[in-house]
Enzyme design. Sequence first.
Site, PDB file in Angstrom:
ATOM      1  N   SER A  54     -53.019  50.559  87.559  1.00  0.00           N
ATOM      2  CA  SER A  54     -54.197  50.074  88.295  1.00  0.00           C
ATOM      3  C   SER A  54     -53.840  49.771  89.758  1.00  0.00           C
ATOM      4  O   SER A  54     -54.569  50.167  90.678  1.00  0.00           O
ATOM      5  CB  SER A  54     -54.804  48.847  87.617  1.00  0.00           C
ATOM      6  OG  SER A  54     -53.823  47.861  87.379  1.00  0.00           O
ATOM      7  N   HIS A 112     -53.475  50.795  79.172  1.00  0.00           N
ATOM      8  CA  HIS A 112     -53.343  49.766  80.222  1.00  0.00           C
ATOM      9  C   HIS A 112     -54.259  48.586  79.873  1.00  0.00           C
ATOM     10  O   HIS A 112     -54.181  48.056  78.766  1.00  0.00           O
ATOM     11  CB  HIS A 112     -53.654  50.440  81.566  1.00  0.00           C
ATOM     12  CG  HIS A 112     -53.247  49.678  82.786  1.00  0.00           C
ATOM     13  ND1 HIS A 112     -52.468  48.559  82.764  1.00  0.00           N
ATOM     14  CD2 HIS A 112     -53.530  49.890  84.123  1.00  0.00           C
ATOM     15  CE1 HIS A 112     -52.274  48.104  83.999  1.00  0.00           C
ATOM     16  NE2 HIS A 112     -52.915  48.894  84.829  1.00  0.00           N
ATOM     17  N   HIS A 119     -44.100  48.175  76.591  1.00  0.00           N
ATOM     18  CA  HIS A 119     -44.365  48.117  78.033  1.00  0.00           C
ATOM     19  C   HIS A 119     -43.512  49.155  78.749  1.00  0.00           C
ATOM     20  O   HIS A 119     -42.408  49.465  78.314  1.00  0.00           O
ATOM     21  CB  HIS A 119     -44.060  46.724  78.606  1.00  0.00           C
ATOM     22  CG  HIS A 119     -44.737  46.496  79.917  1.00  0.00           C
ATOM     23  ND1 HIS A 119     -44.151  46.853  81.118  1.00  0.00           N
ATOM     24  CD2 HIS A 119     -45.953  45.989  80.212  1.00  0.00           C
ATOM     25  CE1 HIS A 119     -44.988  46.554  82.084  1.00  0.00           C
ATOM     26  NE2 HIS A 119     -46.093  46.031  81.581  1.00  0.00           N
ATOM     27  N   ARG A 170     -46.359  36.583  80.218  1.00  0.00           N
ATOM     28  CA  ARG A 170     -47.810  36.363  80.219  1.00  0.00           C
ATOM     29  C   ARG A 170     -48.307  36.160  78.787  1.00  0.00           C
ATOM     30  O   ARG A 170     -49.277  35.457  78.540  1.00  0.00           O
ATOM     31  CB  ARG A 170     -48.526  37.554  80.877  1.00  0.00           C
ATOM     32  CG  ARG A 170     -48.072  37.808  82.313  1.00  0.00           C
ATOM     33  CD  ARG A 170     -48.630  39.103  82.870  1.00  0.00           C
ATOM     34  NE  ARG A 170     -48.208  40.267  82.113  1.00  0.00           N
ATOM     35  CZ  ARG A 170     -48.624  41.510  82.336  1.00  0.00           C
ATOM     36  NH1 ARG A 170     -49.480  41.739  83.320  1.00  0.00           N
ATOM     37  NH2 ARG A 170     -48.203  42.528  81.606  1.00  0.00           N
ATOM     38  N   ASP A 208     -51.579  41.706  76.605  1.00  0.00           N
ATOM     39  CA  ASP A 208     -52.841  41.993  75.929  1.00  0.00           C
ATOM     40  C   ASP A 208     -52.846  41.586  74.458  1.00  0.00           C
ATOM     41  O   ASP A 208     -53.905  41.512  73.833  1.00  0.00           O
ATOM     42  CB  ASP A 208     -53.167  43.490  76.050  1.00  0.00           C
ATOM     43  CG  ASP A 208     -53.348  43.894  77.496  1.00  0.00           C
ATOM     44  OD1 ASP A 208     -54.054  43.169  78.213  1.00  0.00           O
ATOM     45  OD2 ASP A 208     -52.776  44.907  77.922  1.00  0.00           O
TER      46      ASP A 208
HETATM   47  N1  CMX Z   1     -47.023  51.432  69.285  1.00  0.00           N
HETATM   48  C1  CMX Z   1     -46.581  52.637  68.880  1.00  0.00           C
HETATM   49  N2  CMX Z   1     -45.827  53.460  69.605  1.00  0.00           N
HETATM   50  C2  CMX Z   1     -45.444  52.998  70.820  1.00  0.00           C
HETATM   51  C3  CMX Z   1     -45.810  51.739  71.296  1.00  0.00           C
HETATM   52  C4  CMX Z   1     -46.644  50.945  70.488  1.00  0.00           C
HETATM   53  N3  CMX Z   1     -47.107  49.752  70.895  1.00  0.00           N
HETATM   54  N4  CMX Z   1     -45.277  51.569  72.525  1.00  0.00           N
HETATM   55  C5  CMX Z   1     -44.602  52.700  72.807  1.00  0.00           C
HETATM   56  N5  CMX Z   1     -44.710  53.564  71.774  1.00  0.00           N
HETATM   57  C6  CMX Z   1     -44.213  54.939  71.715  1.00  0.00           C
HETATM   58  C7  CMX Z   1     -44.875  55.736  72.837  1.00  0.00           C
HETATM   59  O1  CMX Z   1     -46.193  56.144  72.476  1.00  0.00           O
HETATM   60  C8  CMX Z   1     -43.909  56.872  73.018  1.00  0.00           C
HETATM   61  O2  CMX Z   1     -44.129  57.800  71.975  1.00  0.00           O
HETATM   62  P1  CMX Z   1     -44.021  59.382  72.236  1.00  0.00           P
HETATM   63  O3  CMX Z   1     -42.598  59.601  72.635  1.00  0.00           O
HETATM   64  O4  CMX Z   1     -44.407  59.970  70.931  1.00  0.00           O
HETATM   65  O5  CMX Z   1     -44.986  59.693  73.348  1.00  0.00           O
HETATM   66  C9  CMX Z   1     -42.557  56.197  72.761  1.00  0.00           C
HETATM   67  O6  CMX Z   1     -42.849  55.004  72.013  1.00  0.00           O
HETATM   68  C10 CMX Z   1     -41.828  55.815  74.026  1.00  0.00           C
HETATM   69  O7  CMX Z   1     -42.693  55.033  74.835  1.00  0.00           O
HETATM   70  P2  CMX Z   1     -42.112  53.958  75.863  1.00  0.00           P
HETATM   71  O8  CMX Z   1     -41.286  54.695  76.864  1.00  0.00           O
HETATM   72  O9  CMX Z   1     -41.486  52.824  75.149  1.00  0.00           O
HETATM   73  O10 CMX Z   1     -43.436  53.390  76.502  1.00  0.00           O
HETATM   74  P3  CMX Z   1     -44.266  53.988  77.709  1.00  0.00           P
HETATM   75  O11 CMX Z   1     -43.665  53.480  78.952  1.00  0.00           O
HETATM   76  O12 CMX Z   1     -44.450  55.461  77.577  1.00  0.00           O
HETATM   77  O13 CMX Z   1     -45.681  53.328  77.484  1.00  0.00           O
HETATM   78  C11 CMX Z   1     -47.167  51.577  76.946  1.00  0.00           C
HETATM   79  C12 CMX Z   1     -45.890  51.952  77.691  1.00  0.00           C
HETATM   80  C13 CMX Z   1     -47.545  50.147  77.333  1.00  0.00           C
HETATM   81  C14 CMX Z   1     -48.292  52.506  77.379  1.00  0.00           C
HETATM   82  C15 CMX Z   1     -46.889  51.692  75.420  1.00  0.00           C
HETATM   83  O14 CMX Z   1     -45.917  50.755  75.034  1.00  0.00           O
HETATM   84  C16 CMX Z   1     -48.146  51.512  74.604  1.00  0.00           C
HETATM   85  O15 CMX Z   1     -48.865  52.473  74.376  1.00  0.00           O
HETATM   86  N6  CMX Z   1     -48.441  50.254  74.129  1.00  0.00           N
HETATM   87  C17 CMX Z   1     -49.665  49.988  73.436  1.00  0.00           C
HETATM   88  C18 CMX Z   1     -50.820  49.875  74.419  1.00  0.00           C
HETATM   89  C19 CMX Z   1     -50.735  48.609  75.222  1.00  0.00           C
HETATM   90  O16 CMX Z   1     -50.539  47.521  74.708  1.00  0.00           O
HETATM   91  N7  CMX Z   1     -50.938  48.734  76.555  1.00  0.00           N
HETATM   92  C20 CMX Z   1     -50.998  47.580  77.453  1.00  0.00           C
HETATM   93  C21 CMX Z   1     -49.744  47.410  78.326  1.00  0.00           C
HETATM   94  C22 CMX Z   1     -49.890  46.245  79.264  1.00  0.00           C
HETATM   95  C23 CMX Z   1     -50.982  46.511  80.280  1.00  0.00           C
HETATM   96  O17 CMX Z   1     -50.780  47.370  81.141  1.00  0.00           O
HETATM   97  O18 CMX Z   1     -52.038  45.919  80.184  1.00  0.00           O
END
Ligand code: CMX
Length: 432
Positions: free
Chosen positions: A239, A269, A316, A325, A371
Site C-alpha cells: 500500500s 495485505h 509476513h 501490532r 490482522d
Molecule cells: N498460510 C498458508 N501459506 C502461507 C502463509 C499462510 N498464512 N504465509 C505464507 N504462506 C506460503 C505462501 O503462500 C508461499 O507459498 P507458495 O510458495 O506456494 O507461493 C510460501 O508460504 C512462502 O511465502 P512467504 O515467503 O513466507 O510469504 P510471502 O512474503 O510470499 O507472503 C504474506 C507474505 C503476508 C502475503 C503471506 O504470509 C500470506 O499470504 N499470509 C496470509 C495473508 C495475510 O495475513 N496477509 C496480511 C499481512 C499483513 C498485512 O499486510 O496486512
Amino acid sequence: MSHLKEKLLKKIEEQRPRTTRLLKDFGEKVIDEVTISQVIGGMRDIKSLVTDISYLDPNEGIRYRDHTLDDTLKLLPKVPGGEMPYVEGLVYLLLTGEIPTDEEIKDVAEEFNKRKNVPKYVFDVIRAMPEDTHPMVMFSSAILSMQRESVFNQKYNELKKGDYWDATYEDALNLLAKLPEIGAFIYRHKFRNGDIIPSEPKLDFGANFAHMMGIDKPYDDVSRMYFIIHADHESGNASAHAGHLTASTLSDMYYSISSMTNALAGPLHGLANQEVLSWLQGVMVKLNHQKPTEELMKNFVLETLKSGHVIPGFGHAVLRKTDPRYTIQREFCLKHLPNDILFEYTSLLFKVVPPILLEQGKAKNPWPNVDAQSGVIQWYYGLKEYDFYTVLFAIGRAIGVASNLVWDRALNYPLERPKSLTTKMLEDAAGI
Ligand code: CMX
C-alpha cells in the site's frame, strides 16, 4: 504558518543537504546485489527505497522515527482519561521526528479542525454507488473524487520544485482531516440505514471517529490504537509503495492515497483482517458457537491449507517473529475482553497455526501478523460488518503514507522506474 509546518520546514532544510551529498559524492556506491529469485519473486528485500519515517526490523517489528511501537505508545502524550495517545501526536512525530508537547498536539488538532469539512459531493458519490459496493471501493472513490481540491494540482504550474512539499503538506493535512468522517459516513450509510452522526469538532481524531461511528467508550481508545499501529510499515509494503509510486509521477495526494487504498484492499495485505473474521465466523458456525478443541481447530486449519488457501492473519513478507501490532492488540484483549469467545478462538489459532505452518515448511514466518487480532476487537465493540475493517486500516495507513509523500516532495525523490528483463535474459544470466 502553523507550528507544525514551521518545524517541518526546519527539518526539511536540515535534511536536504544530507540527501544531496549522498547523491553527489556517493551516488555510485553499491549497497545491494540482486538475485534471480528476487527479480521473479516480487522484488523481495531489494534495498531500493528510502524513508526516515519508519523502519521494519524482521525480528523487532516496526519502528516509527526510531521508536519501537511499544515506546511510541508510551512516549506520545495520552488523551486525558484514556489509555491511548492522541493520533494527532503521531502525525507530528511521523512528520517531524519529534515527540510533541501538549501544545504541539493542540496545534495539529486545530489544523485538522480547520480542514475537517467534507464537500457534499463526496457523500453524493458514495450514495450513488450500488448497495453491494465494497466499503474500500467507496473509500477509494471518495478520496479520488476530491482530487479537484488538491492544492498541489491547482498550483502546479506556478510552483517551484523546492516548494512542492508545501502544497503536498497542505494536501496531506486537508485529506487526513477528512478521512475519519468519510470512513464513518460509509459505515453508517451502508450498515446503519444512512443514519449519519455529524462530526463533533471538539473531539480528537480518534474520539470523533468513534462518535461518528456511534460506538461508545472505550471505542475512542480502540480507534486511536488502531490508527496508530497501522500507520506505517516502511515504504516497501504494497500500500505504501503504491502511494509512493503514484506520487513519484507528481500525481497529487488524492490520486496517491487512492492508489494506496486500492493496494491495501487485497487479501494478502489489508483485506486479511476481513478474511480472518470471515474465516473464524465460518468455523464458529460449523461448531455451533461452541469453543473448539485444539484438535478440531487444527482440522479446520489443515482443511483450509488443503483447499489451497492461505491462513489469513499469519505470515509476513518481512517479519520473522510475532508482529508487535498483534501483541499490542492481544494485550488490549487480555485486559478488556479476556472471556470473549472470538478472542478465545484467536488465542487457540495462535497456539495451533504456527506449528502447522512450520511443519508444512513453506511459510518463512509462521507467526501471526496484525490482522489476526484486529477484527476480534472491532467485533466485540459492535462493529460486526467485517468488510468494513480494511477501511479502518486505510485511515491509519494514510497517516504514514501521506507523511512520506510530503517528505518525498521535500527531498525531490524522482520518478520511480525499475528495469524489467525478459525470461531469456534471466536464462542467459543463469547460464542456461
Ligand atoms: N498460510 C498458508 N501459506 C502461507 C502463509 C499462510 N498464512 N504465509 C505464507 N504462506 C506460503 C505462501 O503462500 C508461499 O507459498 P507458495 O510458495 O506456494 O507461493 C510460501 O508460504 C512462502 O511465502 P512467504 O515467503 O513466507 O510469504 P510471502 O512474503 O510470499 O507472503 C504474506 C507474505 C503476508 C502475503 C503471506 O504470509 C500470506 O499470504 N499470509 C496470509 C495473508 C495475510 O495475513 N496477509 C496480511 C499481512 C499483513 C498485512 O499486510 O496486512
